[in-house]
Design a protein around this motif. Sequence first.
Motif, PDB file in Angstrom:
ATOM      1  N   PRO A   1      -1.025 -25.663 -25.468  1.00 32.93           N
ATOM      2  CA  PRO A   1      -1.261 -25.136 -24.117  1.00 32.93           C
ATOM      3  C   PRO A   1      -0.269 -24.032 -23.757  1.00 32.93           C
ATOM      4  CG  PRO A   1      -1.472 -27.520 -24.133  1.00 32.93           C
ATOM      5  CD  PRO A   1      -0.999 -27.136 -25.494  1.00 32.93           C
ATOM      6  N   ASN A   2      -0.797 -23.082 -22.966  1.00 33.94           N
ATOM      7  CA  ASN A   2      -0.012 -21.929 -22.493  1.00 33.94           C
ATOM      8  C   ASN A   2       0.397 -21.003 -23.642  1.00 33.94           C
ATOM      9  OD1 ASN A   2      -0.015 -22.989 -19.771  1.00 33.94           O
ATOM     10  ND2 ASN A   2       1.572 -24.435 -20.472  1.00 33.94           N
ATOM     11  N   GLY A   3      -0.456 -20.949 -24.660  1.00 33.75           N
ATOM     12  CA  GLY A   3      -0.190 -20.060 -25.786  1.00 33.75           C
ATOM     13  C   GLY A   3      -0.812 -18.686 -25.576  1.00 33.75           C
ATOM     14  N   GLY A   4      -0.753 -17.889 -26.631  1.00 35.54           N
ATOM     15  CA  GLY A   4      -1.283 -16.530 -26.556  1.00 35.54           C
ATOM     16  C   GLY A   4      -2.402 -16.308 -27.540  1.00 35.54           C
ATOM     17  N   LEU A   5      -3.486 -15.668 -27.050  1.00 34.89           N
ATOM     18  CA  LEU A   5      -4.625 -15.302 -27.889  1.00 34.89           C
ATOM     19  C   LEU A   5      -4.872 -13.803 -27.720  1.00 34.89           C
ATOM     20  CD1 LEU A   5      -7.182 -18.121 -26.903  1.00 34.89           C
ATOM     21  CD2 LEU A   5      -5.304 -18.264 -28.552  1.00 34.89           C
ATOM     22  N   SER A   6      -5.423 -13.185 -28.754  1.00 33.55           N
ATOM     23  CA  SER A   6      -5.769 -11.768 -28.629  1.00 33.55           C
ATOM     24  C   SER A   6      -7.044 -11.482 -29.405  1.00 33.55           C
ATOM     25  CB  SER A   6      -4.632 -10.876 -29.133  1.00 33.55           C
ATOM     26  OG  SER A   6      -4.496 -10.986 -30.539  1.00 33.55           O
ATOM     27  N   VAL A   7      -7.835 -10.563 -28.847  1.00 34.29           N
ATOM     28  CA  VAL A   7      -9.043 -10.069 -29.504  1.00 34.29           C
ATOM     29  C   VAL A   7      -8.944  -8.558 -29.513  1.00 34.29           C
ATOM     30  CG1 VAL A   7     -11.547  -9.925 -29.466  1.00 34.29           C
ATOM     31  CG2 VAL A   7     -10.424 -12.034 -28.724  1.00 34.29           C
ATOM     32  N   SER A   8      -9.032  -7.959 -30.714  1.00 28.66           N
ATOM     33  CA  SER A   8      -8.921  -6.508 -30.800  1.00 28.66           C
ATOM     34  C   SER A   8     -10.053  -5.948 -31.641  1.00 28.66           C
ATOM     35  CB  SER A   8      -7.573  -6.105 -31.399  1.00 28.66           C
ATOM     36  OG  SER A   8      -7.433  -6.605 -32.720  1.00 28.66           O
ATOM     37  N   LEU A   9     -10.387  -4.705 -31.372  1.00 31.47           N
ATOM     38  CA  LEU A   9     -11.458  -4.009 -32.076  1.00 31.47           C
ATOM     39  C   LEU A   9     -10.924  -2.679 -32.573  1.00 31.47           C
ATOM     40  CD1 LEU A   9     -14.481  -3.676 -32.873  1.00 31.47           C
ATOM     41  CD2 LEU A   9     -14.857  -2.681 -30.600  1.00 31.47           C
ATOM     42  N   ALA A  10     -11.101  -2.397 -33.851  1.00 30.45           N
ATOM     43  CA  ALA A  10     -10.678  -1.122 -34.440  1.00 30.45           C
ATOM     44  C   ALA A  10     -11.864  -0.529 -35.181  1.00 30.45           C
ATOM     45  CB  ALA A  10      -9.500  -1.328 -35.386  1.00 30.45           C
ATOM     46  N   VAL A  11     -11.979   0.805 -35.132  1.00 32.04           N
ATOM     47  CA  VAL A  11     -13.105   1.494 -35.752  1.00 32.04           C
ATOM     48  C   VAL A  11     -12.570   2.573 -36.690  1.00 32.04           C
ATOM     49  CG1 VAL A  11     -15.215   2.808 -35.372  1.00 32.04           C
ATOM     50  CG2 VAL A  11     -14.498   1.078 -33.708  1.00 32.04           C
ATOM     51  N   GLY A  12     -12.996   2.530 -37.924  1.00 31.73           N
ATOM     52  CA  GLY A  12     -12.671   3.557 -38.904  1.00 31.73           C
ATOM     53  C   GLY A  12     -13.905   3.789 -39.746  1.00 31.73           C
ATOM     54  N   GLU A  13     -13.765   3.620 -41.056  1.00 31.45           N
ATOM     55  CA  GLU A  13     -14.956   3.679 -41.903  1.00 31.45           C
ATOM     56  C   GLU A  13     -15.831   2.448 -41.685  1.00 31.45           C
ATOM     57  OE1 GLU A  13     -13.742   4.159 -45.907  1.00 31.45           O
ATOM     58  OE2 GLU A  13     -12.931   6.189 -45.593  1.00 31.45           O
ATOM     59  N   ALA A  14     -15.224   1.390 -41.151  1.00 29.72           N
ATOM     60  CA  ALA A  14     -15.956   0.163 -40.820  1.00 29.72           C
ATOM     61  C   ALA A  14     -15.449  -0.336 -39.469  1.00 29.72           C
ATOM     62  CB  ALA A  14     -15.748  -0.896 -41.907  1.00 29.72           C
ATOM     63  N   VAL A  15     -16.086  -1.382 -38.978  1.00 36.42           N
ATOM     64  CA  VAL A  15     -15.688  -1.996 -37.711  1.00 36.42           C
ATOM     65  C   VAL A  15     -14.885  -3.255 -38.034  1.00 36.42           C
ATOM     66  CG1 VAL A  15     -16.513  -3.108 -35.614  1.00 36.42           C
ATOM     67  CG2 VAL A  15     -17.718  -1.107 -36.529  1.00 36.42           C
ATOM     68  N   GLU A  16     -13.704  -3.376 -37.427  1.00 31.49           N
ATOM     69  CA  GLU A  16     -12.880  -4.555 -37.667  1.00 31.49           C
ATOM     70  C   GLU A  16     -12.582  -5.258 -36.347  1.00 31.49           C
ATOM     71  OE1 GLU A  16      -9.209  -5.392 -40.517  1.00 31.49           O
ATOM     72  OE2 GLU A  16      -8.536  -4.519 -38.604  1.00 31.49           O
ATOM     73  N   VAL A  17     -12.932  -6.552 -36.307  1.00 28.80           N
ATOM     74  CA  VAL A  17     -12.635  -7.399 -35.158  1.00 28.80           C
ATOM     75  C   VAL A  17     -11.558  -8.383 -35.593  1.00 28.80           C
ATOM     76  CG1 VAL A  17     -13.534  -9.098 -33.542  1.00 28.80           C
ATOM     77  CG2 VAL A  17     -14.984  -7.186 -34.272  1.00 28.80           C
TER      78      VAL A  17
END
Length: 640
Positions: free
Chosen positions: A412-428
């Motif tokens: 509980p009370n931790g950290g989460l992250s969601v990121s999106l990067a675009v280059g030759e492919a899409v990375e989540v």
Amino acid sequence: MTIPAPSPAAELNTDQRFQTLFEQAPFSVQLLSVDGRTLRVNQAWKDLWGTHEGDPLLEFVLSEYNMLTDPQLEVKGVTAHLRRAFAGEPVRLPAIHYDPAELGKPGSARWVEATARPIKGPDGNVVEVMLIHEDVTDRLLADRALRASEAQFRTIADAMPQMVWSTLPDGYHDYYNRQWYEFTGAPQGSTDGEAWNGMFHPEDQPRAWEVWRHSLGTGDPYEIEYRLRHRSGEYRWVLGRALPVRNEQGLIVRWMGTCTDIHEQKEARDELLANNRRKDDFLAMLAHELRNPLAPISTAAQLLKAASDDPARVARSAAIVERQVRHMTELVDDLLDVSRVTRGLVELERRPVEIKGVLGSAIEQVRPLIEARGHQLTTRMPSGDVHVLGDRTRLVQVVSNLLNNAAKYTAPNGGLSVSLAVGEAVEVRVADTGIGIEPQLLPHVFDLFTQGERTPDRGQGGLGLGLALVKSLVELHGGRVTGESQGPGRGSTFAVTLPLMKAGTSTTSDPDEVIQMPRASQALRVMVVDDNKDAAETLGMLLESLGHAARVMHEPAQALAAVQLSSFDAFVLDIGLPGIDGFTLARRLRAHPNGSAATFIALTGYGGADDRTRGNDAGFNHYLVKPADMGELARMLQQA
């Protein structure tokens, strides 16, 4: 003091003694004069060459024969050695092959070796040469047979796929076949003696020595699995075996052994055992997970009986049952989903999908859990729309599974992250500050039946199927998923890489667009056969709404009876039918005149490549996998 001269009698005795010694010598002796003629031969010489007193051969040798002028001896290389002896040098002549025909004698051919020893006078000059002969026929034939046997052994050993080796009775390695040197890349002879042990993996050397010493001490067969250094530098598992070779007295005269490369078999066996362990762990976990909701359901049922007149308790009990049934449904759905995806029974609806919208939907699905555990969620997105080609629902499922795991396995009370990067492919990328992953577990987190160690204080639940489902769905989209963790307590990061939709591809998509189903330009007589009555009835009503005449059957026997009475233009058949399957039913219906010209359409949940092949073989014109696009079915009937 004056030494008296020997008397004539003493000289005579010395001569007699020499003559006796010469005649009785156990080896052939021939005395030659300095000009190469024979002065005297002893009895052993006569026996060697098969001659006797009065024999013309003996008379010829003692009178006319000259060894220095014999052209045959010149050709055989004997003459040159004799000249060295006459020059004062003791010489060992090479073994000479003598044919009895050359001597005019019966018998078998033989090999004879000779030693030429010069006899010198008081002045140091050679006065005679003594030839000592030895019949070495048996020895040479034995040596030749031994060399032939060794050559045959080496040929057989080099032809074997195994590495073959041999040692002396004390374990000293003195032979390896060609496969040993090809496998190890070791220089010829470099592993003789005890150097072979250095080829083993350092962790295996003590055990290999222990087992080998036991065999040497007891004569027991040697058998062990160890890692042997390959010429590539890697260590590969081999099976070592050796047996003692004993003589007639039962003494060990040699050890013969082999090494067999079992690396792939051992890895496969170990992986199979690991899979079995994971399966057993999974089944135990499944039983635990299913029992957990059953306990409150059972208690709530008892409360409903005991407090049926207490509306508040009834409501709370009903809510408990509802939540626990929902939880059990989710568990069963996970099982079914993984089963269908991994068996190739899921077909993606490929359309342009805006990936940022996918991430938003996944976050919304998991947000209640994130908020309930007090996590801080951060997102990082590029500007503008980013499109991939795929199934939006399944992509949301991928991201929500990753985010759900991150929320569950972070304190509980931790950290989460969601990121999106675009280059030759899409990375989540989905990252957390949670419990992390053990290094030995990390390579297997996407395998079925794999989950981190469960402890009594872990109450997150779940079957550990989420990541296996994620991997399968991502690969169906032509992408890949990877996991990273610095270890327990240091969080995890999962990255999903998807192909970026090519520029110029239309990105207009409306997931809610109405399926276009053309109304029949000509009414067809269509038979629908499906043992799922609801599915069959609704499909029959849909076909009738398009203008076709539909006959609905639920059993193959009904269909076979109906085709005897009426002809049909099309058949829509399920495959998993009672009694006989849809493949067999299609063949029998087409064999009847009333169905021979019809269009056959399979509508089934079996969507594997083998199933489609069997459908073609059974005569189906089209093969649709449930849930199918009804517009596509309508168009197929239109074409029929």
